[in-house]
Every structure is written in structure tokens, then in C-alpha cells.
Design a protein around this motif. Structure first.
Motif, PDB file in Angstrom:
ATOM      1  N   ALA A  48       0.860  -1.187   0.000  1.00  0.00           N
ATOM      2  CA  ALA A  48       0.000   0.000   0.000  1.00  0.00           C
ATOM      3  C   ALA A  48       0.893   1.234   0.000  1.00  0.00           C
ATOM      4  O   ALA A  48       1.948   1.242   0.638  1.00  0.00           O
ATOM      5  N   GLN A  49       0.458   2.246  -0.723  1.00  0.00           N
ATOM      6  CA  GLN A  49       1.148   3.535  -0.669  1.00  0.00           C
ATOM      7  C   GLN A  49       0.418   4.370   0.379  1.00  0.00           C
ATOM      8  O   GLN A  49      -0.751   4.729   0.185  1.00  0.00           O
ATOM      9  N   ALA A  50       1.088   4.624   1.501  1.00  0.00           N
ATOM     10  CA  ALA A  50       0.469   5.364   2.605  1.00  0.00           C
ATOM     11  C   ALA A  50       1.116   6.738   2.719  1.00  0.00           C
ATOM     12  O   ALA A  50       2.342   6.851   2.667  1.00  0.00           O
ATOM     13  N   LEU A  51       0.299   7.758   2.854  1.00  0.00           N
ATOM     14  CA  LEU A  51       0.795   9.134   2.907  1.00  0.00           C
ATOM     15  C   LEU A  51       0.192   9.841   4.111  1.00  0.00           C
ATOM     16  O   LEU A  51      -0.935   9.532   4.515  1.00  0.00           O
ATOM     17  N   SER A  52       0.931  10.794   4.688  1.00  0.00           N
ATOM     18  CA  SER A  52       0.310  11.610   5.731  1.00  0.00           C
ATOM     19  C   SER A  52       0.732  13.065   5.580  1.00  0.00           C
ATOM     20  O   SER A  52       1.886  13.365   5.285  1.00  0.00           O
ATOM     21  N   ILE A  53      -0.279  13.914   5.731  1.00  0.00           N
ATOM     22  CA  ILE A  53      -0.073  15.364   5.719  1.00  0.00           C
ATOM     23  C   ILE A  53      -0.214  15.809   7.168  1.00  0.00           C
ATOM     24  O   ILE A  53      -1.310  15.855   7.712  1.00  0.00           O
ATOM     25  N   GLU A  54       0.932  16.060   7.823  1.00  0.00           N
ATOM     26  CA  GLU A  54       0.950  16.375   9.249  1.00  0.00           C
ATOM     27  C   GLU A  54       1.251  17.862   9.427  1.00  0.00           C
ATOM     28  O   GLU A  54       1.657  18.519   8.468  1.00  0.00           O
ATOM     29  N   PRO A  55       1.064  18.402  10.634  1.00  0.00           N
ATOM     30  CA  PRO A  55       1.237  19.857  10.788  1.00  0.00           C
ATOM     31  C   PRO A  55       2.600  20.360  10.312  1.00  0.00           C
ATOM     32  O   PRO A  55       2.694  21.405   9.685  1.00  0.00           O
ATOM     33  N   ASP A  56       3.670  19.609  10.576  1.00  0.00           N
ATOM     34  CA  ASP A  56       4.996  20.111  10.237  1.00  0.00           C
ATOM     35  C   ASP A  56       5.769  19.214   9.274  1.00  0.00           C
ATOM     36  O   ASP A  56       6.881  19.547   8.876  1.00  0.00           O
ATOM     37  N   ARG A  57       5.211  18.035   8.933  1.00  0.00           N
ATOM     38  CA  ARG A  57       5.932  17.087   8.070  1.00  0.00           C
ATOM     39  C   ARG A  57       4.987  16.495   7.041  1.00  0.00           C
ATOM     40  O   ARG A  57       3.784  16.366   7.281  1.00  0.00           O
ATOM     41  N   LEU A  58       5.564  16.085   5.920  1.00  0.00           N
ATOM     42  CA  LEU A  58       4.853  15.272   4.932  1.00  0.00           C
ATOM     43  C   LEU A  58       5.573  13.935   4.915  1.00  0.00           C
ATOM     44  O   LEU A  58       6.807  13.888   4.822  1.00  0.00           O
ATOM     45  N   ARG A  59       4.824  12.838   4.998  1.00  0.00           N
ATOM     46  CA  ARG A  59       5.457  11.519   5.084  1.00  0.00           C
ATOM     47  C   ARG A  59       4.834  10.575   4.067  1.00  0.00           C
ATOM     48  O   ARG A  59       3.627  10.646   3.794  1.00  0.00           O
ATOM     49  N   ALA A  60       5.662   9.723   3.519  1.00  0.00           N
ATOM     50  CA  ALA A  60       5.190   8.747   2.530  1.00  0.00           C
ATOM     51  C   ALA A  60       5.838   7.417   2.855  1.00  0.00           C
ATOM     52  O   ALA A  60       7.040   7.355   3.144  1.00  0.00           O
ATOM     53  N   ALA A  61       5.052   6.342   2.820  1.00  0.00           N
ATOM     54  CA  ALA A  61       5.595   5.016   3.123  1.00  0.00           C
ATOM     55  C   ALA A  61       5.020   3.983   2.171  1.00  0.00           C
ATOM     56  O   ALA A  61       3.884   4.106   1.720  1.00  0.00           O
ATOM     57  N   ARG A  62       5.857   2.982   1.879  1.00  0.00           N
ATOM     58  CA  ARG A  62       5.359   1.770   1.231  1.00  0.00           C
ATOM     59  C   ARG A  62       5.197   0.761   2.344  1.00  0.00           C
ATOM     60  O   ARG A  62       6.157   0.478   3.065  1.00  0.00           O
ATOM     61  N   ILE A  63       4.007   0.225   2.496  1.00  0.00           N
ATOM     62  CA  ILE A  63       3.740  -0.725   3.574  1.00  0.00           C
ATOM     63  C   ILE A  63       3.253  -2.022   2.950  1.00  0.00           C
ATOM     64  O   ILE A  63       2.296  -2.032   2.175  1.00  0.00           O
ATOM     65  N   GLY A  64       3.969  -3.116   3.245  1.00  0.00           N
ATOM     66  CA  GLY A  64       3.666  -4.393   2.613  1.00  0.00           C
ATOM     67  C   GLY A  64       2.427  -5.047   3.203  1.00  0.00           C
ATOM     68  O   GLY A  64       2.027  -4.753   4.336  1.00  0.00           O
ATOM     69  N   LEU A  65       1.831  -5.943   2.439  1.00  0.00           N
ATOM     70  CA  LEU A  65       0.767  -6.783   2.961  1.00  0.00           C
ATOM     71  C   LEU A  65       1.340  -7.476   4.198  1.00  0.00           C
ATOM     72  O   LEU A  65       2.459  -7.996   4.155  1.00  0.00           O
ATOM     73  N   GLY A  66       0.622  -7.424   5.303  1.00  0.00           N
ATOM     74  CA  GLY A  66       1.172  -7.907   6.572  1.00  0.00           C
ATOM     75  C   GLY A  66       1.518  -6.747   7.498  1.00  0.00           C
ATOM     76  O   GLY A  66       1.757  -6.943   8.680  1.00  0.00           O
ATOM     77  N   GLY A  67       1.568  -5.528   6.940  1.00  0.00           N
ATOM     78  CA  GLY A  67       1.672  -4.342   7.783  1.00  0.00           C
ATOM     79  C   GLY A  67       3.079  -3.837   8.052  1.00  0.00           C
ATOM     80  O   GLY A  67       3.258  -2.908   8.838  1.00  0.00           O
ATOM     81  N   ARG A  68       4.090  -4.412   7.415  1.00  0.00           N
ATOM     82  CA  ARG A  68       5.458  -3.943   7.681  1.00  0.00           C
ATOM     83  C   ARG A  68       5.795  -2.737   6.806  1.00  0.00           C
ATOM     84  O   ARG A  68       5.484  -2.728   5.605  1.00  0.00           O
ATOM     85  N   ILE A  69       6.430  -1.722   7.416  1.00  0.00           N
ATOM     86  CA  ILE A  69       6.868  -0.549   6.654  1.00  0.00           C
ATOM     87  C   ILE A  69       8.118  -0.945   5.869  1.00  0.00           C
ATOM     88  O   ILE A  69       9.137  -1.311   6.457  1.00  0.00           O
ATOM     89  N   LEU A  70       8.048  -0.884   4.530  1.00  0.00           N
ATOM     90  CA  LEU A  70       9.156  -1.313   3.673  1.00  0.00           C
ATOM     91  C   LEU A  70      10.075  -0.146   3.334  1.00  0.00           C
ATOM     92  O   LEU A  70      11.272  -0.330   3.116  1.00  0.00           O
ATOM     93  N   ASP A  71       9.493   1.033   3.250  1.00  0.00           N
ATOM     94  CA  ASP A  71      10.260   2.223   2.874  1.00  0.00           C
ATOM     95  C   ASP A  71       9.496   3.420   3.424  1.00  0.00           C
ATOM     96  O   ASP A  71       8.259   3.433   3.379  1.00  0.00           O
ATOM     97  N   LEU A  72      10.218   4.388   3.983  1.00  0.00           N
ATOM     98  CA  LEU A  72       9.547   5.566   4.550  1.00  0.00           C
ATOM     99  C   LEU A  72      10.388   6.789   4.237  1.00  0.00           C
ATOM    100  O   LEU A  72      11.599   6.781   4.502  1.00  0.00           O
ATOM    101  N   ARG A  73       9.770   7.789   3.652  1.00  0.00           N
ATOM    102  CA  ARG A  73      10.507   9.032   3.347  1.00  0.00           C
ATOM    103  C   ARG A  73       9.677  10.207   3.817  1.00  0.00           C
ATOM    104  O   ARG A  73       8.453  10.134   3.836  1.00  0.00           O
ATOM    105  N   GLU A  74      10.349  11.297   4.192  1.00  0.00           N
ATOM    106  CA  GLU A  74       9.589  12.446   4.673  1.00  0.00           C
ATOM    107  C   GLU A  74      10.305  13.738   4.354  1.00  0.00           C
ATOM    108  O   GLU A  74      11.499  13.746   4.048  1.00  0.00           O
ATOM    109  N   THR A  75       9.538  14.814   4.406  1.00  0.00           N
ATOM    110  CA  THR A  75      10.104  16.127   4.134  1.00  0.00           C
ATOM    111  C   THR A  75       9.372  17.144   5.003  1.00  0.00           C
ATOM    112  O   THR A  75       8.261  16.891   5.458  1.00  0.00           O
ATOM    113  N   ASP A  76      10.019  18.296   5.229  1.00  0.00           N
ATOM    114  CA  ASP A  76       9.370  19.340   6.027  1.00  0.00           C
ATOM    115  C   ASP A  76       8.166  19.897   5.297  1.00  0.00           C
ATOM    116  O   ASP A  76       8.133  19.935   4.078  1.00  0.00           O
ATOM    117  N   ARG A  77       7.191  20.343   6.063  1.00  0.00           N
ATOM    118  CA  ARG A  77       6.062  21.045   5.476  1.00  0.00           C
ATOM    119  C   ARG A  77       6.146  22.500   5.917  1.00  0.00           C
ATOM    120  O   ARG A  77       6.301  22.790   7.113  1.00  0.00           O
TER     121      ARG A  77
END
Ligand SMILES: [Zn+2]
Length: 413
Positions: A103-132
Motif C-alpha cells: 500500500a502507498q500510505a501518505l500523511s499530511i501532518e502539521p509540520d511534516r509530509l510523510r510517505a511510506a510503502r507498507i507491505g501486505l502484513g503491515g510492515r513498513i518497507l520504505d519511509l521518506r519524509e520532508t518538512d512542510r
């Protein structure tokens, strides 16, 4: 039906047994439900033997064998002999989710933008983020999130399959001048997300929801309230919002705007709130309230953590500030417990630390004010998943299509 509503509803329930077939359901529909039940079970609980699936899902051995073989043929699970084999009898194959499906999971948070690839089974495979940037709108977040996603997609294995995309959007953000603004997902944001991420007209639409709803969903599926079907998840940040799950389903309301508990009026003679009302709960328990009581600058980025540390070290002003906020927290929780009758109340975001520091005060207020029949069994719990809850919950949302109809998988990334 509203896209957000349908997505969150499908993602909300994690039944441990398949729903009984609706009378008149076709064989094909029953098979789809059973495939979904098997895949959901290993997605949530991890590698599971066929024998255990047979016991947990109430289906017979040959049915489980056929369903697992179909899921393996579709590339969604592997089936392997167990690492340790019992001496007698044939070993029961272990069914495991395959992380090539993600799954491609994204979050728009107050101070950060985060993006993760999360595999079936719920494990975070890759996570990247940048300042907002302060003052940036949720719409401004779409392009940087798309860039993070593209970086990640370039690194995936060729046979990877994206099951869906979902975004957790913070309810409130702060302007450059420190003022709080009420946001959350709206139609313009949904359109921009679809344009940036949807896999074409045939692909599943991008799902978006409020961060508190999605973080609450994560705690319900994989966190401190796993297996609890009636819960209130309270999220503190610039504002206060709740994810309310009743009977295993997230309560959405018209347009997905339920759970704005930060705007319950608890003190009509209190301070003005950014919503235009007065004495809203978040004016008493929000981050700004804690900083105000502790005599700190309300715009200080590390202020909340500093006050909590000072309180833990015995600073009397900081301690009194925490107690005061905890008291108001208990007051509002008592009302929510009377209304929702949950089994568990989970405290997340900045409220996690406030609750942990003032747990006795919160519980005392609850015991004093809530109805005995509603309060006696209620568990109060700090959130378990921390900051990743928004991404983990977004992934659950993004997997909802696949888990509802496993053999209709998405397109390769
Ligand atoms: Zn308000």
C-alpha cells in the motif's frame, strides 16, 4: 456513496471470523468473502498454519486448503512447510502474506509530509519524509508527496503490485503567524490526489481521511486496541480530534466530519476557540492550553515536551499545568464515555504524554462524573503506534479493496 465513507467502512472492521453468508449469496460471493477472510487473517496476524486458519475461521480443512492455494496462485501469499516439523503426521503448510503487494500510505501532518510503502502484513518497507512549510495548505502537499512516492516507486522490485493509495490529513494546521486553521480533506484535495496518484479510471480511487480517524483505525487493527471493537481514539496536536469506532466500524457522519470532539463546548465562560465558538474542549486540553498554564510561549515548537519533562522533574508550575489539563481531559472523557460506551479510550499525539503524566487525575475525574455502568469496564490506554499510526492506518485503508476482493488485485507499480 461517499468515497471516504466507503473506504473507511471497508477498512474499519477486522472480523476474526468471516461474516456468515447472506442468504441467497452466490457461490462466487461466498468464495470472495472467504478469500478475503483468509487474506485478512494473515495480513493482521502474520504467518499462520492452514490448521490454525481452519480453527480460527470456522471453515473446513479442504476449503482452507483451496482458498490458500488460490491466494498463492494470485501471488498474494506463500505456502511453506513450518520451520519445525512435528514428528508424526503431515505438517500443516504455513500461509504468509507477500510483501510484493504493498500500500502507498501518505500523511499530511502539521509540520511534516510523510510517505511510506507498507507491505501486505503491515510492515513498513520504505519511509521518506520532508518538512512542510508553515502556512502551506493541504493542496500544496500533493506535489512533494508525489515526488517522495516517485522516488520510492523507482526502488521497488519489478513484480511489486500497488494495492491502493490512502492519505491521512491533519485536521488543523498552523499559519506562519501561529494561528490555527481548520483543514482536513476536502473535494479540491481529493481531486488533486486522484490526479497525482490514481492508477487511471479503472484503478481504485485515492482514499483520504482525517488523521485522527486513520490513526484510530491503526490502533484498532494493530495497536493498543487491537481486537477492541468499541473505542474512542483521542488525538492531540494543534487541535483535538477523535476517531470513534463502534462495532468495529469507524463512525464518519455526513461528509466524514464526525469526531470533532475538540469543539465540544465544556466551558461556556472559557476562552474563544478558532472555530468561532467559546470554551471548546481543545481550549482547555490542547497544546496551547498546556503551554499557557505553564507560562510558556504558545508558538514554541518543543514547548509541550519541555513542559512534560519539567513536570516529570518536579517543577511545580509545570506539574500544576499538567494536572489542570489532565483534569479537563478527564471531564471530557467522562462525557464521551457516557455517549459512546466504549471498551477503551486511547490517547494519541500530544495527549498520549499528557495522559501518561496525569493518568490518576484523568481516571479520578472519569470515576466521579461518568455513569457507573459505562465507566467501570473502560480501559484508558496510551497509544502504541506513535507517529507511524497515521501511515499504518492509511495502509489499512489502502488495502481495503484488496481484502474485500483478493483476486481482483491492482496493477503493477
Ligand atoms: Zn471550537
Amino acid at each position: 456513496m461517499h468515497r471516504l465513507l466507503s473506504g473507511l467502512h471497508r477498512g474499519g472492521g477486522v472480523p476474526s471470523v468471516p461474516a456468515p453468508p447472506v442468504s441467497g449469496a452466490s457461490q462466487e460471493e461466498i468464495r470472495r468473502q472467504n478469500l478475503g477472510a483468509v487474506l485478512r487473517y494473515v495480513h493482521v496476524h502474520g504467518p499462520t498454519s492452514r490448521a490454525e486458519l481452519t480453527a480460527r475461521l470456522g471453515l473446513n480443512r479442504s476449503t482452507i486448503g483451496a482458498l490458500a492455494a488460490d491466494l498463492a496462485a494470485a501471488g498474494l501469499v506463500t505456502e511453506e512447510p513450518p520451520a519445525t516439523v512435528r514428528r508424526a503426521g503431515r505438517p500443516s503448510l504455513v500461509v504468509s502474506p507477500r510483501t510484493r503487494v504493498y500500500a502507498q500510505a501518505l500523511s499530511i501532518e502539521p509540520d511534516r509530509l510523510r510517505a511510506a510503502r507498507i507491505g501486505l502484513g503491515g510492515r513498513i518497507l520504505d519511509l521518506r519524509e520532508t518538512d512542510r512549510d508553515a502556512g502551506a495548505s493541504a493542496l500544496d502537499a500533493v506535489a512533494p508527496l508525489a515526488a517522495l512516492t516517485e522516488e520510492m516507486t523507482r526502488a521497488v522490485e519489478p513484480d511489486a503490485v500497488r494495492a491502493g493509495v490512502a492519505v491521512a490529513v491533519t485536521d488543523t494546521s498552523r499559519d506562519r503567524d501561529g494561528r490555527v486553521r481548520i483543514g482536513g480533506p476536502d473535494e479540491a484535495l481529493r481531486a488533486a490526489l486522484d490526479a497525482a496518484f490514481a492508477a487511471g479510471p479503472a484503478g481504485p480511487a485515492v482514499l483520504a481521511g482525517d488523521l485522527a480517524d486513520i490513526a484510530g483505525l491503526a490502533e484498532h487493527v494493530r495497536g493498543v486496541a487491537a481486537g477492541v471493537d468499541d473505542l474512542v481514539y483521542l488525538h492531540g496536536g494543534a487541535g483535538v480530534s477523535a476517531g470513534i469506532i463502534i462495532g468495529g466500524r469507524l463512525v464518519m457522519g455526513h461528509g466524514g466530519r464526525s469526531g470533532k470532539v475538540g469543539h465540544m463546548v465544556v466551558n461556556p465562560g472559557g476562552l474563544p476557540c478558532e472555530c468561532g465558538s467559546r470554551g471548546c474542549w481543545q481550549t482547555e486540553i490542547g497544546e496551547a492550553a498546556l503551554l499557557r498554564h505553564a507560562g510558556r510561549d504558545p508558538g514554541s515548537p518543543d514547548g509541550v515536551r519541555e513542559v512534560l519533562c519539567a513536570a516529570a522533574a518536579g517543577d511545580p508550575v509545570a506539574r500544576a499545568a499538567v494536572e489542570r489539563v489532565a483534569d479537563w481531559l478527564g471531564f471530557g472523557v467522562a462525557n464521551l464515555v457516557n455517549v459512546v460506551n466504549p471498551d477503551t479510550v486511547v490517547f494519541g499525539g500530544s495527549l498520549r504524554d499528557v495522559y501518561t503524566a496525569g493518568a490518576d487525575t484523568v481516571r479520578r475525574r472519569l470515576d466521579e462524573l461518568a455513569l457507573p455502568v459505562s465507566r467501570e469496564h473502560v480501559q484508558l490506554r496510551p497509544a502504541a503506534l506513535g507517529r507511524d499510526a497515521a501511515l499504518i492506518g492509511a495502509a489499512e485503508l489502502a488495502f481495503a479493496h484488496l481484502l474485500a476482493d483478493p483476486l481482483n488485485v491492482g496493477n503493477p507499480a
